[in-house]
Motif scaffolding. Structure first.
Motif, PDB file in Angstrom:
ATOM      1  N   PRO A 198       0.824  -1.205   0.000  1.00  0.00           N
ATOM      2  CA  PRO A 198       0.000   0.000   0.000  1.00  0.00           C
ATOM      3  C   PRO A 198       0.861   1.259   0.000  1.00  0.00           C
ATOM      4  CG  PRO A 198       0.099  -0.894   2.200  1.00  0.00           C
ATOM      5  CD  PRO A 198       0.829  -1.869   1.296  1.00  0.00           C
ATOM      6  N   VAL A 199       0.305   2.324  -0.500  1.00  0.00           N
ATOM      7  CA  VAL A 199       0.940   3.634  -0.436  1.00  0.00           C
ATOM      8  C   VAL A 199       0.180   4.417   0.617  1.00  0.00           C
ATOM      9  CG1 VAL A 199       1.437   5.750  -1.696  1.00  0.00           C
ATOM     10  CG2 VAL A 199       1.600   3.539  -2.865  1.00  0.00           C
ATOM     11  N   GLN A 200       0.894   4.929   1.599  1.00  0.00           N
ATOM     12  CA  GLN A 200       0.254   5.638   2.705  1.00  0.00           C
ATOM     13  C   GLN A 200       0.600   7.115   2.681  1.00  0.00           C
ATOM     14  OE1 GLN A 200       1.314   3.539   6.255  1.00  0.00           O
ATOM     15  NE2 GLN A 200       0.472   1.628   5.520  1.00  0.00           N
ATOM     16  N   THR A 201      -0.324   7.922   3.149  1.00  0.00           N
ATOM     17  CA  THR A 201      -0.081   9.359   3.202  1.00  0.00           C
ATOM     18  C   THR A 201       0.909   9.678   4.299  1.00  0.00           C
ATOM     19  OG1 THR A 201      -1.896   9.730   4.734  1.00  0.00           O
ATOM     20  CG2 THR A 201      -2.394   9.910   2.391  1.00  0.00           C
ATOM     21  N   GLY A 202       1.633  10.772   4.121  1.00  0.00           N
ATOM     22  CA  GLY A 202       2.553  11.223   5.149  1.00  0.00           C
ATOM     23  C   GLY A 202       1.803  11.844   6.310  1.00  0.00           C
ATOM     24  N   ASP A 203       0.763  12.603   6.004  1.00  0.00           N
ATOM     25  CA  ASP A 203      -0.065  13.261   7.010  1.00  0.00           C
ATOM     26  C   ASP A 203      -1.466  13.362   6.436  1.00  0.00           C
ATOM     27  OD1 ASP A 203      -1.380  14.885   8.797  1.00  0.00           O
ATOM     28  OD2 ASP A 203       0.237  16.345   8.954  1.00  0.00           O
ATOM     29  N   ALA A 204      -2.412  12.645   7.020  1.00  0.00           N
ATOM     30  CA  ALA A 204      -3.780  12.597   6.477  1.00  0.00           C
ATOM     31  C   ALA A 204      -4.412  13.975   6.373  1.00  0.00           C
ATOM     32  CB  ALA A 204      -4.641  11.684   7.346  1.00  0.00           C
ATOM     33  N   ARG A 205      -3.992  14.922   7.172  1.00  0.00           N
ATOM     34  CA  ARG A 205      -4.566  16.274   7.127  1.00  0.00           C
ATOM     35  C   ARG A 205      -4.163  17.023   5.869  1.00  0.00           C
ATOM     36  NH1 ARG A 205      -2.296  18.168  12.637  1.00  0.00           N
ATOM     37  NH2 ARG A 205      -0.653  16.880  11.796  1.00  0.00           N
ATOM     38  N   GLU A 206      -3.065  16.641   5.242  1.00  0.00           N
ATOM     39  CA  GLU A 206      -2.607  17.328   4.043  1.00  0.00           C
ATOM     40  C   GLU A 206      -3.351  16.865   2.800  1.00  0.00           C
ATOM     41  OE1 GLU A 206       1.567  17.332   3.445  1.00  0.00           O
ATOM     42  OE2 GLU A 206       1.981  17.737   5.540  1.00  0.00           O
ATOM     43  N   GLY A 207      -3.788  15.613   2.757  1.00  0.00           N
ATOM     44  CA  GLY A 207      -4.519  15.114   1.609  1.00  0.00           C
ATOM     45  C   GLY A 207      -3.657  14.813   0.398  1.00  0.00           C
ATOM     46  N   GLU A 208      -2.345  14.707   0.579  1.00  0.00           N
ATOM     47  CA  GLU A 208      -1.449  14.372  -0.526  1.00  0.00           C
ATOM     48  C   GLU A 208      -0.853  13.001  -0.282  1.00  0.00           C
ATOM     49  OE1 GLU A 208       1.513  17.374  -0.762  1.00  0.00           O
ATOM     50  OE2 GLU A 208       0.200  18.773  -1.789  1.00  0.00           O
ATOM     51  N   LEU A 209      -0.466  12.343  -1.366  1.00  0.00           N
ATOM     52  CA  LEU A 209       0.126  11.022  -1.309  1.00  0.00           C
ATOM     53  C   LEU A 209       1.443  11.084  -2.059  1.00  0.00           C
ATOM     54  CD1 LEU A 209      -0.848   8.213  -0.315  1.00  0.00           C
ATOM     55  CD2 LEU A 209      -1.755   7.873  -2.585  1.00  0.00           C
ATOM     56  N   ILE A 210       2.559  10.716  -1.420  1.00  0.00           N
ATOM     57  CA  ILE A 210       3.876  10.796  -2.062  1.00  0.00           C
ATOM     58  C   ILE A 210       4.373   9.374  -2.312  1.00  0.00           C
ATOM     59  CG2 ILE A 210       6.249  11.591  -1.839  1.00  0.00           C
ATOM     60  CD1 ILE A 210       5.180  13.758   0.056  1.00  0.00           C
ATOM     61  N   VAL A 211       4.779   9.114  -3.568  1.00  0.00           N
ATOM     62  CA  VAL A 211       5.309   7.812  -3.961  1.00  0.00           C
ATOM     63  C   VAL A 211       6.757   8.014  -4.375  1.00  0.00           C
ATOM     64  CG1 VAL A 211       5.083   5.860  -5.529  1.00  0.00           C
ATOM     65  CG2 VAL A 211       3.044   7.083  -4.758  1.00  0.00           C
ATOM     66  N   TYR A 212       7.673   7.290  -3.746  1.00  0.00           N
ATOM     67  CA  TYR A 212       9.103   7.408  -4.055  1.00  0.00           C
ATOM     68  C   TYR A 212       9.583   6.186  -4.821  1.00  0.00           C
ATOM     69  CZ  TYR A 212       9.089  11.007  -0.467  1.00  0.00           C
ATOM     70  OH  TYR A 212       8.835  12.135   0.268  1.00  0.00           O
TER      71      TYR A 212
END
Length: 86
Positions: A70-84
Motif C-alpha cells: 500500500p501507499v500511505q499518506t505522510g499526514d492525512a490532514r494534508e490530503g497528498e500522497l507521495i510515492v518514491y
C-alpha cells in the motif's frame, strides 16, 4: 516504487475522482478514476492530489512472481500522497 512496479489507484466512492500525478518525470498529468473502479498509472515518484478520497498501492508482476504494497499518506490532514522510486 520498485523497478517494474505499477501504481494502482482505487476509488470506492460514488463519484469519479480526478487524480493529479506530479512527479519527477515531466509535467503533472491527470488520471480519471471512475466510481467503484481502479486504474493503473505508469510513472516513478509522484505526489498524488485527488478531487475525492482514493486508495493507492504498488503492484509488481514478473514471470511467476507477484507482490504488492500500500501507499500511505505522510499526514492525512494534508490530503497528498507521495510515492518514491527506489
Amino acid at each position: 516504487m520498485v523497478a517494474g512496479g505499477s501504481l494502482v489507484i482505487a476509488n470506492i466512492g460514488d463519484t469519479e475522482a480526478k487524480v493529479e500525478l506530479a512527479g519527477d518525470k515531466g509535467k503533472p498529468r491527470t488520471v480519471t478514476v471512475p466510481a467503484g473502479a481502479a486504474v493503473v498509472a505508469d510513472g516513478g515518484s509522484a505526489v498524488l492530489t485527488s478531487s475525492a478520497p482514493v486508495s493507492a498501492g504498488v503492484r509488481y508482476v514478473s514471470g511467476g512472481d507477484i507482490a504488492s504494497y500500500p501507499v500511505q499518506t505522510g499526514d492525512a490532514r494534508e490530503g497528498e500522497l507521495i510515492v518514491y522510486t527506489r
